[in-house]
Design a protein around this motif. Structure first.
Motif, short mmCIF file in Angstrom:
data_model
loop_
_atom_site.label_atom_id
_atom_site.label_comp_id
_atom_site.label_asym_id
_atom_site.label_seq_id
_atom_site.Cartn_x
_atom_site.Cartn_y
_atom_site.Cartn_z
N SER A 105 34.04 40.79 44.75
CA SER A 105 33.66 39.62 43.96
C SER A 105 33.33 40.08 42.56
CB SER A 105 32.46 38.90 44.58
OG SER A 105 31.32 39.71 44.53
N ALA A 106 33.38 39.14 41.62
CA ALA A 106 33.02 39.40 40.24
C ALA A 106 32.42 38.14 39.64
CB ALA A 106 34.22 39.86 39.42
N GLU A 107 31.37 38.31 38.86
CA GLU A 107 30.70 37.15 38.29
C GLU A 107 31.46 36.58 37.11
OE1 GLU A 107 26.85 37.32 35.93
OE2 GLU A 107 26.11 36.65 37.88
N ASP A 108 32.22 37.45 36.40
CA ASP A 108 32.89 37.00 35.18
C ASP A 108 34.37 36.70 35.41
OD1 ASP A 108 34.37 37.38 32.55
OD2 ASP A 108 32.30 37.35 31.85
N SER A 109 35.16 37.74 35.65
CA SER A 109 36.60 37.52 35.75
C SER A 109 37.27 38.67 36.46
CB SER A 109 37.21 37.38 34.35
OG SER A 109 36.96 38.54 33.58
N GLY A 110 38.54 38.43 36.84
CA GLY A 110 39.36 39.45 37.45
C GLY A 110 40.76 39.41 36.86
N VAL A 111 41.33 40.57 36.53
CA VAL A 111 42.63 40.66 35.86
C VAL A 111 43.53 41.63 36.62
CG1 VAL A 111 43.84 41.28 33.73
CG2 VAL A 111 41.61 40.16 33.62
N LEU A 112 44.79 41.20 36.88
CA LEU A 112 45.76 42.02 37.58
C LEU A 112 46.92 42.35 36.65
CD1 LEU A 112 47.03 43.28 40.15
CD2 LEU A 112 48.03 41.01 40.59
N ILE A 113 47.27 43.64 36.50
CA ILE A 113 48.42 44.11 35.75
C ILE A 113 49.49 44.47 36.77
CG2 ILE A 113 49.27 45.67 33.95
CD1 ILE A 113 46.94 43.88 33.12
N MET A 114 50.51 43.62 36.90
CA MET A 114 51.44 43.76 38.02
C MET A 114 52.36 44.96 37.88
SD MET A 114 52.39 39.79 38.86
CE MET A 114 52.86 39.42 37.18
N GLU A 115 52.79 45.31 36.62
CA GLU A 115 53.70 46.44 36.48
C GLU A 115 53.06 47.76 36.91
OE1 GLU A 115 53.20 44.20 34.28
OE2 GLU A 115 55.06 43.47 33.37
N THR A 116 51.79 47.95 36.54
CA THR A 116 51.12 49.21 36.85
C THR A 116 50.29 49.17 38.11
OG1 THR A 116 49.21 48.61 35.50
CG2 THR A 116 51.03 49.78 34.39
N GLY A 117 50.05 47.96 38.64
CA GLY A 117 49.21 47.84 39.84
C GLY A 117 47.74 47.99 39.57
N ASP A 118 47.32 47.83 38.29
CA ASP A 118 45.90 47.93 37.96
C ASP A 118 45.23 46.57 38.10
OD1 ASP A 118 45.79 50.67 37.28
OD2 ASP A 118 46.76 50.23 35.37
N PHE A 119 44.01 46.62 38.64
CA PHE A 119 43.25 45.39 38.83
C PHE A 119 41.84 45.62 38.29
CE2 PHE A 119 40.52 42.60 41.42
CZ PHE A 119 41.07 41.38 41.06
N TYR A 120 41.31 44.66 37.50
CA TYR A 120 40.02 44.80 36.83
C TYR A 120 39.08 43.69 37.28
CZ TYR A 120 42.53 47.94 33.65
OH TYR A 120 43.26 48.96 33.13
N LEU A 121 37.81 44.05 37.50
CA LEU A 121 36.73 43.10 37.80
C LEU A 121 35.67 43.25 36.72
CD1 LEU A 121 36.31 43.61 41.66
CD2 LEU A 121 37.45 41.70 40.52
#
Length: 893
Positions: A92-108
């Motif tokens: 879970s994340a209180e602010d946001s979540g971002v997925l970079i599909m080409e590299t497979g990186d995901f940020y919370l």
């Protein structure tokens, strides 16, 4: 602009993102904050974004997000991605979540959380790369520049708080920087901590402590440290520091135990010094876990004069079946003769002590029970113990081994083996065994199916109780097997009570009864005055002898109430007096006259009546017939007062006297001195603080010049003279303590009680707390005090029958402590013989609260052994043996 876009979770775009995820990862399932789950085949970690991807992100990358609570995509059968994780991930994340599909990186972003298997990560920013399965966590700064949400890493019992975290979910390896690690009671700070697997980690430039402050009171500094989860920590060379100041000493290596639960290991000793025993170490030993049910603790005390003590204690337990412990102590004392009482330079003695406790769970075999409490040993054992003032004055020992069985509440039997010994007299008594058999009262004339009111004879009840005893006695200073056989006694008694339940006659209850008792003896004793030696000679004859007694009674009792009411302006509502009179008419025929005889006791020809069974196990029946009345009055006095604090609350009851009264008898069949002894008693609890109990025996007849009773009543109302007191006792117990620092009522601080700890172990734990009060003080209570006073006196006939003498015993036990400051506390406990011997035992302590450390000073200036000790040690159980102690003991003999 670029292919990198910010997607709001409140739009319809999460549906499109779900399609992209399906194409790239074969399978995905997502939900919204505050918590979502990643299934077995998950390739990426969705969340709920509310902010854009950081500006320094690659503008050629594509982004997709999901977040709507109803945006769930479910596929029944798909192929498994090779780089998928093997367990669900909760995040879970209180602010946001971002997925970079080409590299497979995901940020919370914003108070993010990830939960995977036994691993939990909390941080302000968390990133995850699906291809390498690497997780990174960072903290952040708020608008004022202060740290915000430092990354927190938890795996099993290992917990860290760091500046940054790098961790591989597949291999279990990771690197954390500027980390605080918590492992059980141990706190470790390291500039870098490298996890090589789930069990092991290596720290660089570490600080080890058990103090949970940001700047600990003490720590050990080392450059290299290895931590094995739930086992131990091993460091290279280390040096201690206090309040951040390094000490000019060091250790070549360090081993820090991190075990959870019990485990085998060495027990560190304490050092002591005594004028009688010499220099010594105490408590050196080893604790061994044999299996899940049994352990063994072995300790040894060694002294420079050659004395030693060896102790082995084993505790065993099997839940829902039984629990117990066995303690064996061997003592070889070698003490210096400092006062020239003997020509030898040293006094030597050997002694032993065996303690065994066993109890069976009632659920193991319902209706059957077996228990044991054995305390058997040499009579000189307690007085030779060093640094134990409580056991030094423990002169009575007793044991009991018991087996009992019940047959559906109708019959029961108990078999007991008992032991008691007097360490002053060196006398040991053994009862081997004692058998008790009882038949619960039954009604032979009562119908199985009662219809209507039963007949009077159906209320007749009959019971039975039988007892068989075997006893032998010996002096341990002059033990001889042949003499031991000569002391064997046995005896038995049988009692058959018959009762009849009569209906109440208004407020009066009548209870008739008949009883028959028979006693069997294994010996008969005949005493005779020897005119030549001017003393009494006794002859004992072995054999089988019997005596019997019968009694008939009719008892009546009732209750009478009286209340005195006060006026409406008084705070006292009223005083209530309850009187419970009892009276019974009894007849006991003289069936004991045949074995009573006249015995001359002095040169004047004075004679007393003596029994042939005097001194036997079961005792002798009283001589003479009794036909008279027994009577008594019991009283209860209580007061009702108004509630001043809250008038809506009910009135409060206060007991003034819990009970007071007397019992006595009058025998119409005696030719003289028909009035019996008055038994007086009173008990009360004043102000819910002071407990008072008192009893006395009042003899109604006067005595001659030698103290023997004569047929003359002592009754003079003008001088308030009614009889003479022959014995009595009074005991007063009280305790007071202040409120706690927060103003609340203080609760008694008790030692933690292990439900599987045997009573003997609990007693030894209590003795340890009394001997070391500084370790069990409560700094939240500013002061407390308690004391017990007892006074006993009795008039007993002298050994040579030349008259009577009054023996008086008066003692005072006290215990108290008070706080000098918030961190310093002093106290004392002792025993004072008011009868004349003065202060027998006194122990004082002073203790200092130092957060994670404690300082305790114990001084015993009065007692069999005078001693003092100073101890400084951490509170943590892990570093309990890391202590500085200094103790010395001096003998008063």
């Amino acid at each position: 602009m670029s292919k990198l876009r910010k997607i709001n979770v409140k739009t319809w775009l999460p549906i499109v993102a779900g399609g992209y995820l399906l194409l790239f990862t074969f399978y995905a399932q997502a939900g919204g904050t505050p918590a979502t789950y990643m299934r077995l085949l998950t390739d990426t970690i969705p969340s709920s974004p509310k902010t854009a991807v950081p500006g320094n992100a690659d503008s050629t990358r594509k982004a997709d997000t999901t977040g709507r609570k109803d945006s769930t995509l479910h596929i029944d059968s798909l192929r498994i991605s090779k780089d998928s994780l093997d367990a669900p991930v909760k995040y879970s994340a209180e602010d946001s979540g971002v997925l970079i599909m080409e590299t497979g990186d995901f940020y919370l972003y914003g108070k993010s959380k990830v939960d995977y298997k036994n691993l939990k990560v909390d941080a302000q920013i968390i990133s995850f790369n699906q291809k390498s399965q690497t997780l990174k966590a960072y903290g952040a700064l708020d608008s004022t520049g202060n740290p915000l949400s430092k990354p927190k890493f938890v795996q099993d019992d290992m917990e860290t708080v760091s500046d940054s975290i790098f961790f591989n979910l597949e291999t279990g390896k990771g690197l954390v920087k500027g980390t605080f690690l918590k492992q059980g009671e141990m706190f470790v700070y390291a500039e870098r901590l490298k996890k090589v697997n789930a069990e092991e980690a290596f720290a660089w430039r570490a600080r080890i402590t058990t103090c949970n402050l940001d700047t600990p009171h003490f720590a050990f500094r080392t450059r290299k440290l290895k931590v094995i989860n739930n086992k131990l920590g091993v460091s290279g060379s280390a040096y201690p520091e206090f309040e951040g100041v390094p000490m000019p000493i060091g250790i070549p290596f360090g081993i820090y135990p991190l075990y959870q639960g019990r485990h085998s290991g060495i027990l560190a000793p304490a050092f002591t010094s005594s004028e009688d025993f010499g220099l010594g170490i105490e408590g050196l030993g080893y604790y061994k876990v044999i299996n899940d049910y049994v352990d063994v603790t072995t300790k040894v005390n060694l002294y420079s004069y050659g004395g030693w003590l060896l102790n082995a204690n084993s505790k065993y337990i099997q839940r829902y079946k039984f629990t117990g412990s066995l303690n064996i102590t061997l003592q070889n004392s070698k003490t210096l003769n400092r006062f020239g009482a003997s020509k030898e330079e040293f006094s030597k003695s050997r002694s032993f002590m065996i303690n065994w406790t066993h109890s069976r769970d009632s659920r193991a075999r319902p209706g059957t029970n077996f228990s044991a409490s054995v305390n058997f040993g040499s009579t000189k054992f307690n007085e030779s113990l060093l640094n134990n003032p409580y056991q030094n004055y423990q002169n009575q020992l007793s044991s009991s081994i018991s087996y009992s069985k019940d047959w559906n509440g109708k019959y029961n039997i108990s078999i007991n083996a008992n032991h008691n010994q007097n360490n002053n007299l060196r006398l040991v008594n053994l009862n081997l065994p004692t058998v008790n058999f009882n038949v619960v009262t039954f009604y032979p004339f009562q119908k199985e199916e009662q219809i209507g009111t039963g007949k009077w004879y159906e209320k007749i009840g009959i019971g039975y109780s039988g007892n068989i005893q075997n006893q032998l006695a010996f002096y341990d200073t002059a033990f001889n097997f042949r003499r031991l056989l000569d002391t064997i006694q046995w005896g038995a008694r049988h009692s058959i009570p018959i009762s009849l339940q009569l209906p109440s006659l208004g407020p009066l209850t009548l209870t008739p009864g008949i009883s028959y008792e028979e006693r069997w003896y294994g010996q008969s004793m005949f005493a005779k005055w020897n005119t030549t030696t001017k003393r009494i000679d006794t002859t004992i004859s072995k054999g089988f002898y019997t005596a019997r007694q019968a009694a008939f009674s009719l008892a009546a009792n009732t209750r009478i109430f009286g209340t005195y009411l006060f006026g409406p302006k008084s705070n006292i509502v009223g005083i209530r007096h309850e009187v419970r009179p009892t009276i019974s008419f009894n007849y006991t025929p003289d069936m004991a006259a045949s074995y009573y005889y006249d015995l001359q006791v002095d040169t004047t020809g004075r004679k007393v009546r003596a029994s042939r069974y005097q001194g036997s196990l079961n005792g002798s029946f009283s001589e003479g017939a009794f036909g008279g009345v027994s009577f008594g009055i019991d009283n209860l006095l209580e007061m009702k007062v108004k509630n001043k604090k809250d008038t809506s609350e009910p009135d409060r009851k206060v007991k003034l006297l819990d009970g007071f009264g007397f019992t006595s008898s009058y025998n119409f069949l005696k030719d003289s001195m028909r009035l019996g002894t008055f038994n007086l008693y009173a008990r009360s609890t004043l102000f819910d603080k002071i407990n008072i109990t008192a009893t006395a025996l009042l003899e109604p007849y006067d005595t001659d010049s030698m103290g023997f009773a004569i047929n003359k009543l002592i009754f003079d109302p003008t001088k308030f003279k009614f009889g003479r007191l022959s014995s009595g006792n009074i005991a007063v117990t009280t305790s007071f303590q202040s409120k706690t620092k927060d103003g609340k009522e203080a609760k008694d601080k008790q030692l933690p009680v292990d439900p599987f700890m045997t009573p003997d172990e609990q007693q030894r734990q209590l003795q340890f707390a009394r001997a070391n009060p500084a370790e069990f003080t409560d700094f939240d209570i500013p002061w407390s005090i308690s004391f017990t006073y007892s006074l006993n006196f009795t008039r007993a006939v002298k050994a040579d029958y030349s008259g009577f003498e009054t023996r008086t015993f008066s003692t005072l036990n006290f215990n108290g402590d008070f706080s000098l400051t918030d961190k310093w506390k002093v106290g004392a406990t002792g025993y004072y013989d008011v009868s004349g011997t003065g202060l027998q035992q006194l122990s004082m302590f002073i203790t200092r609260e130092m957060h994670c450390w404690q300082l305790s000073i114990n001084v015993t200036p009065i007692g069999r052994y005078r001693s003092f000790s100073i101890l400084i040690n951490p509170k943590s159980g892990i570093l309990r043996d890391l202590r500085i102690n200094r103790s010395r003991t001096f003998s008063n003999y």
